[in-house]
Design a protein around this motif. Structure first.
Motif, short mmCIF file in Angstrom:
data_model
loop_
_atom_site.label_atom_id
_atom_site.label_comp_id
_atom_site.label_asym_id
_atom_site.label_seq_id
_atom_site.Cartn_x
_atom_site.Cartn_y
_atom_site.Cartn_z
N TYR A 20 1.03 -1.53 0.28
CA TYR A 20 0.03 0.16 0.11
C TYR A 20 0.82 1.27 -0.51
O TYR A 20 1.39 1.01 0.72
CB TYR A 20 -0.46 0.42 1.15
CG TYR A 20 -1.87 -1.01 1.17
CD1 TYR A 20 -3.73 -0.98 0.15
CD2 TYR A 20 -2.33 -2.27 1.99
CE1 TYR A 20 -4.06 -2.26 0.65
CE2 TYR A 20 -2.40 -3.45 1.59
CZ TYR A 20 -3.40 -3.60 0.91
OH TYR A 20 -4.55 -4.38 0.69
N ILE A 21 0.16 2.31 -0.97
CA ILE A 21 1.36 3.55 -1.04
C ILE A 21 0.17 4.65 -1.01
O ILE A 21 -0.80 4.17 -1.73
CB ILE A 21 2.29 3.55 -2.37
CG1 ILE A 21 3.80 1.87 -2.07
CG2 ILE A 21 2.74 4.59 -2.62
CD1 ILE A 21 3.90 1.96 -3.97
N ASP A 22 0.61 5.46 -0.42
CA ASP A 22 -0.11 7.07 0.03
C ASP A 22 -0.01 7.28 -1.19
O ASP A 22 1.34 7.84 -2.24
CB ASP A 22 0.43 7.43 0.53
CG ASP A 22 0.11 8.62 1.02
OD1 ASP A 22 -0.24 10.13 0.31
OD2 ASP A 22 -0.49 9.22 2.01
N PRO A 23 -1.11 7.99 -2.26
CA PRO A 23 -1.11 8.15 -3.13
C PRO A 23 -0.65 9.59 -3.79
O PRO A 23 -0.24 9.43 -4.41
CB PRO A 23 -3.07 8.97 -3.82
CG PRO A 23 -3.31 8.78 -2.21
CD PRO A 23 -2.35 7.73 -1.27
N ASP A 24 -0.23 10.17 -2.84
CA ASP A 24 0.35 11.15 -2.68
C ASP A 24 2.08 10.76 -3.09
O ASP A 24 3.31 11.93 -3.11
CB ASP A 24 0.47 12.40 -1.51
CG ASP A 24 -0.57 12.90 -1.38
OD1 ASP A 24 -1.52 13.33 -2.93
OD2 ASP A 24 -1.27 12.80 -0.12
N ASN A 25 2.67 10.11 -2.18
CA ASN A 25 4.03 9.65 -2.26
C ASN A 25 4.57 8.67 -3.93
O ASN A 25 4.27 7.89 -3.63
CB ASN A 25 4.43 8.27 -1.62
CG ASN A 25 6.04 8.69 -0.71
OD1 ASN A 25 6.40 8.66 -2.20
ND2 ASN A 25 6.08 7.88 -0.17
N VAL A 26 4.17 9.64 -4.74
CA VAL A 26 4.90 9.06 -5.99
C VAL A 26 6.10 8.74 -6.82
O VAL A 26 6.06 7.83 -7.24
CB VAL A 26 4.67 10.77 -7.41
CG1 VAL A 26 4.91 10.19 -8.83
CG2 VAL A 26 3.40 10.74 -7.24
N ASP A 27 7.43 9.17 -5.67
CA ASP A 27 8.48 8.66 -5.89
C ASP A 27 8.44 7.19 -4.93
O ASP A 27 9.19 6.66 -6.17
CB ASP A 27 9.60 9.43 -5.13
CG ASP A 27 9.71 10.80 -5.71
OD1 ASP A 27 9.27 11.65 -7.06
OD2 ASP A 27 9.81 11.54 -4.39
N LEU A 78 6.44 5.06 -5.52
CA LEU A 78 5.30 4.52 -6.20
C LEU A 78 6.02 4.37 -7.53
O LEU A 78 6.11 2.35 -7.57
CB LEU A 78 4.10 5.35 -6.96
CG LEU A 78 3.05 4.61 -7.75
CD1 LEU A 78 2.79 3.66 -7.60
CD2 LEU A 78 2.07 5.78 -8.10
N VAL A 79 6.39 4.88 -7.99
CA VAL A 79 7.15 5.04 -9.16
C VAL A 79 8.70 3.79 -8.92
O VAL A 79 9.08 2.98 -9.82
CB VAL A 79 8.42 6.58 -9.84
CG1 VAL A 79 9.21 5.88 -11.62
CG2 VAL A 79 7.06 6.82 -10.63
N SER A 80 9.66 4.00 -7.72
CA SER A 80 10.02 3.13 -7.19
C SER A 80 10.21 1.47 -7.09
O SER A 80 10.91 1.17 -7.59
CB SER A 80 10.91 3.45 -6.15
OG SER A 80 12.17 2.87 -5.50
N SER A 81 8.67 1.59 -6.76
CA SER A 81 8.42 0.20 -6.37
C SER A 81 8.19 -0.23 -8.07
O SER A 81 8.32 -1.75 -7.80
CB SER A 81 7.28 0.04 -5.20
OG SER A 81 6.64 -0.61 -5.13
N LEU A 82 7.57 0.71 -8.68
CA LEU A 82 6.84 -0.54 -10.15
C LEU A 82 7.95 -0.89 -11.30
O LEU A 82 8.65 -2.03 -11.34
CB LEU A 82 6.40 0.66 -10.95
CG LEU A 82 5.03 0.83 -10.21
CD1 LEU A 82 4.09 1.81 -10.87
CD2 LEU A 82 3.82 0.06 -10.13
#
Length: 246
Positions: free
Chosen positions: A227-234, A236-240
């Motif tokens: 689960y990633i906070d929707p405001d934490n874009v960095d 999200l990109v890193s995880s993907l």
């Protein structure tokens, strides 16, 4: 008109699948077996022809050992006239189709019903192979069938984006799915009558097996959700990127 309904002996859909310790075959301890639901649609449609006033004889057939006989008896209780067990282990689709074809070849069935697939292997191969062996027409995944006369019928099947309506002449192999008929529940009269209906055991023809199963394995366990906070874009990109999606 003679109708052959080919049925598969499969685990109930609520069964929890387990394999033996070597992973080479299904652990059948405590497993309830039933008529393959898609095959049961074919049996129900055959009985429907009789209820519509057509003169039909209905034979049900299963490839397997003595353990499949309760399944055949249930088909007799539902309304089939007689049953046949081909005394062989159903090892692969090719050999099963060959065994059925050798039985049916000289018996002049007008219609051969099968399920569109069996729920244990989901191969959808037996009906097409069977039609090829017998040199007959084949309609896959039928959802409706109406007899025109003793030699022909109109069959509906679903295709991508619509339906296909075909005129077919007998003999024909029809694989069935939901829509062609409604399942039937055997009543007490049918259950009692099934005990006296003939169930023949047939020696298998010399048909080779084409496939050998060397083992079974469970699919990979699903990984835990992140689960990633929707405001934490960095993040999200890193995880993907770390998972190879980008």
């Amino acid at each position: 008109m003679k109708i052959l309904v080919c049925i598969s002996h499969v685990p109930d859909t609520t069964t929890k699948i387990q394999f033996d310790s070597a992973g080479q075959e299904l652990n059948k301890t405590g497993v309830t077996f039933v008529i393959n639901p898609y095959c049961e649609y074919g049996l129900s449609r055959a009985i429907g022809f009789r209820e519509e006033g057509k003169q039909v004889s209905i034979t049900v057939l299963c490839v397997g050992g003595p353990e499949v006989e309760p399944t055949l008896r249930k088909a007799l209780a539902i309304g089939a006239d007689d049953a046949v067990r081909i005394d062989a282990v159903p090892s692969d689709s090719g050999s099963v189709a060959g065994l059925i074809a050798e039985y049916a070849r000289e018996r002049e069935f007008s219609i051969i019903f099968t399920g569109k697939e069996s729920l244990d292997f989901n191969g959808s191969m037996v009906p097409g192979m069977l039609a090829e062996h017998l040199g007959t027409a084949y309609v896959p995944a039928a959802i409706k069938m109406e007899l025109k006369d003793e030699d022909s019928a109109v069959v509906h099947r679903e295709i991508e984006g619509g339906k296909e309506i075909m005129n077919v002449t007998f003999p024909v192999v029809i694989s069935c799915q939901k829509g062609i008929a409604e399942w039937r529940i055997p009543n007490m009269r049918g259950i009692m009558a099934a005990r006296k209906k003939p169930l023949s055991v047939v020696k298998p023809a010399a048909v080779p097996a084409f496939v050998e199963s060397t083992g079974f394995a469970y699919p990979p366990t699903k990984s835990e959700c992140e689960y990633i906070d929707p405001d934490n874009v960095d993040r999200l990109v890193s995880s993907l990127a770390n998972k190879g999606f980008i």
